[in-house]
Design a protein around this motif. Sequence first.
Motif, PDB file in Angstrom:
ATOM      1  N   GLU A  68       0.782  -1.573  -0.047  1.00 28.96           N
ATOM      2  CA  GLU A  68       0.244   0.276  -0.057  1.00 28.96           C
ATOM      3  C   GLU A  68       0.712   0.946   0.056  1.00 28.96           C
ATOM      4  N   THR A  69       2.105   1.167   0.912  1.00 32.25           N
ATOM      5  CA  THR A  69       2.512   2.190   0.828  1.00 32.25           C
ATOM      6  C   THR A  69       3.648   2.591  -0.588  1.00 32.25           C
ATOM      7  N   VAL A  70       3.820   1.075  -1.229  1.00 32.40           N
ATOM      8  CA  VAL A  70       4.323   1.792  -2.673  1.00 32.40           C
ATOM      9  C   VAL A  70       3.279   2.264  -3.689  1.00 32.40           C
ATOM     10  N   ARG A  71       2.363   1.689  -3.577  1.00 29.53           N
ATOM     11  CA  ARG A  71       1.083   2.131  -4.390  1.00 29.53           C
ATOM     12  C   ARG A  71       0.636   3.643  -3.782  1.00 29.53           C
ATOM     13  N   LEU A  72       1.076   4.291  -2.339  1.00 32.73           N
ATOM     14  CA  LEU A  72       1.014   5.897  -2.409  1.00 32.73           C
ATOM     15  C   LEU A  72       1.854   6.340  -2.813  1.00 32.73           C
ATOM     16  N   LEU A  73       2.768   5.991  -3.139  1.00 36.93           N
ATOM     17  CA  LEU A  73       4.399   6.800  -3.140  1.00 36.93           C
ATOM     18  C   LEU A  73       4.193   6.731  -4.618  1.00 36.93           C
ATOM     19  N   LEU A  74       4.262   5.876  -5.298  1.00 41.06           N
ATOM     20  CA  LEU A  74       3.857   6.109  -6.794  1.00 41.06           C
ATOM     21  C   LEU A  74       3.276   6.785  -7.471  1.00 41.06           C
ATOM     22  N   SER A  75       2.045   7.040  -6.822  1.00 44.69           N
ATOM     23  CA  SER A  75       1.040   7.865  -7.187  1.00 44.69           C
ATOM     24  C   SER A  75       0.873   9.018  -7.224  1.00 44.69           C
ATOM     25  N   LEU A  76       1.378   9.315  -6.403  1.00 41.01           N
ATOM     26  CA  LEU A  76       1.935  10.804  -6.182  1.00 41.01           C
ATOM     27  C   LEU A  76       2.985  11.683  -6.646  1.00 41.01           C
ATOM     28  N   ALA A  77       3.589  10.226  -6.933  1.00 39.19           N
ATOM     29  CA  ALA A  77       4.579  10.772  -8.295  1.00 39.19           C
ATOM     30  C   ALA A  77       4.190  10.383  -9.851  1.00 39.19           C
ATOM     31  N   ALA A  78       3.384   9.834 -10.239  1.00 34.83           N
ATOM     32  CA  ALA A  78       2.754   9.922 -10.825  1.00 34.83           C
ATOM     33  C   ALA A  78       1.307  11.754 -11.258  1.00 34.83           C
ATOM     34  N   GLN A  79       0.994  12.403  -9.912  1.00 39.19           N
ATOM     35  CA  GLN A  79       0.367  13.227  -9.748  1.00 39.19           C
ATOM     36  C   GLN A  79       1.512  14.513  -9.665  1.00 39.19           C
ATOM     37  N   LYS A  80       2.236  14.996  -9.115  1.00 40.57           N
ATOM     38  CA  LYS A  80       3.233  15.513  -9.360  1.00 40.57           C
ATOM     39  C   LYS A  80       4.406  15.559 -10.243  1.00 40.57           C
ATOM     40  N   GLY A  81       4.305  14.281 -11.262  1.00 42.31           N
ATOM     41  CA  GLY A  81       5.848  14.298 -12.149  1.00 42.31           C
ATOM     42  C   GLY A  81       6.903  14.239 -12.222  1.00 42.31           C
ATOM     43  N   TRP A  82       6.776  13.469 -10.363  1.00 45.88           N
ATOM     44  CA  TRP A  82       8.266  13.270  -9.909  1.00 45.88           C
ATOM     45  C   TRP A  82       8.843  12.275 -10.888  1.00 45.88           C
ATOM     46  N   GLN A  83      10.508  11.453 -10.993  1.00 47.51           N
ATOM     47  CA  GLN A  83      10.818  10.506 -11.475  1.00 47.51           C
ATOM     48  C   GLN A  83      10.798   9.444 -10.698  1.00 47.51           C
ATOM     49  N   VAL A  84      10.376   8.694 -11.100  1.00 50.53           N
ATOM     50  CA  VAL A  84      10.628   7.497 -10.102  1.00 50.53           C
ATOM     51  C   VAL A  84      11.826   6.390 -10.245  1.00 50.53           C
ATOM     52  N   HIS A  85      13.373   6.072  -9.686  1.00 54.21           N
ATOM     53  CA  HIS A  85      13.977   5.191  -9.424  1.00 54.21           C
ATOM     54  C   HIS A  85      13.806   3.656  -9.258  1.00 54.21           C
ATOM     55  N   GLN A  86      14.132   2.945  -9.155  1.00 51.78           N
ATOM     56  CA  GLN A  86      13.870   1.347  -8.826  1.00 51.78           C
ATOM     57  C   GLN A  86      15.115   1.257  -8.577  1.00 51.78           C
ATOM     58  N   MET A  87      15.262   0.140  -7.221  1.00 52.59           N
ATOM     59  CA  MET A  87      16.860  -0.515  -7.731  1.00 52.59           C
ATOM     60  C   MET A  87      16.756  -2.175  -6.011  1.00 52.59           C
ATOM     61  N   ASP A  88      18.190  -2.458  -6.418  1.00 50.05           N
ATOM     62  CA  ASP A  88      17.453  -3.610  -5.794  1.00 50.05           C
ATOM     63  C   ASP A  88      18.483  -4.311  -4.845  1.00 50.05           C
ATOM     64  N   VAL A  89      18.548  -3.501  -3.475  1.00 43.56           N
ATOM     65  CA  VAL A  89      19.719  -3.905  -2.614  1.00 43.56           C
ATOM     66  C   VAL A  89      19.723  -5.496  -2.239  1.00 43.56           C
ATOM     67  N   LYS A  90      20.515  -6.542  -2.590  1.00 46.30           N
ATOM     68  CA  LYS A  90      20.674  -7.957  -1.971  1.00 46.30           C
ATOM     69  C   LYS A  90      21.588  -7.862  -0.442  1.00 46.30           C
ATOM     70  N   SER A  91      21.832  -6.078  -0.260  1.00 46.69           N
ATOM     71  CA  SER A  91      22.383  -7.003   1.102  1.00 46.69           C
ATOM     72  C   SER A  91      22.671  -5.302   1.684  1.00 46.69           C
ATOM     73  N   SER A  92      21.429  -5.107   2.392  1.00 44.55           N
ATOM     74  CA  SER A  92      21.409  -3.858   3.167  1.00 44.55           C
ATOM     75  C   SER A  92      21.704  -4.040   4.112  1.00 44.55           C
ATOM     76  N   PHE A  93      21.231  -5.222   4.488  1.00 47.66           N
ATOM     77  CA  PHE A  93      21.940  -5.515   6.309  1.00 47.66           C
ATOM     78  C   PHE A  93      23.382  -5.057   6.513  1.00 47.66           C
ATOM     79  N   LEU A  94      23.962  -5.023   5.324  1.00 50.27           N
ATOM     80  CA  LEU A  94      25.918  -4.247   5.168  1.00 50.27           C
ATOM     81  C   LEU A  94      25.757  -3.237   5.701  1.00 50.27           C
ATOM     82  N   ASN A  95      24.194  -2.097   4.977  1.00 53.80           N
ATOM     83  CA  ASN A  95      24.629  -1.243   5.159  1.00 53.80           C
ATOM     84  C   ASN A  95      24.156  -0.572   6.944  1.00 53.80           C
ATOM     85  N   GLY A  96      23.654  -1.271   7.612  1.00 51.47           N
ATOM     86  CA  GLY A  96      22.917  -0.954   9.234  1.00 51.47           C
ATOM     87  C   GLY A  96      24.171  -0.920  10.335  1.00 51.47           C
ATOM     88  N   PHE A  97      24.241   0.820  11.407  1.00 50.32           N
ATOM     89  CA  PHE A  97      24.618   0.387  11.565  1.00 50.32           C
ATOM     90  C   PHE A  97      24.930  -0.519  13.580  1.00 50.32           C
TER      91      PHE A  97
END
Length: 113
Positions: A68-97
């Motif tokens: 639901e959060t992803v859909r909300l953000l995509l609809s906001l981006a469509a309404q406001k004309g924002w650019q949307v970028h996608q990325m896949d983080v396979k090791s996001s846990f390595l960036n935590g502190f």
Amino acid sequence: MQFLRNKTWELTELPKGKSVLGVKWVYKTKLHSNGEVDKNKAGLVVKGYKQKFGVDYEEIFTPITRLETVRLLLSLAAQKGWQVHQMDVKSSFLNGFLEEEVYVEQPPGYVKN
């Protein structure tokens, strides 16, 4: 290996009074829809069940995004004309502190003195 590239860990002696967590390899075979093997995957996981709440850690947090959060953000981006970028983080846990020191044994098959 992402662990080495990101300098996530270092080999050290276990200090007195500290406990070490074990690790194990987990293997999974990914299949195509027709049942043929696509690829074999391996992951190193920590046996965290040996940790004690209040002694080894204070809280648990797993960042999860709801659809639901992803859909909300995509609809906001469509309404406001924002650019949307996608990325896949396979090791996001390595960036935590971590504030805590965590000691993990060397993986089976990895020996460096």
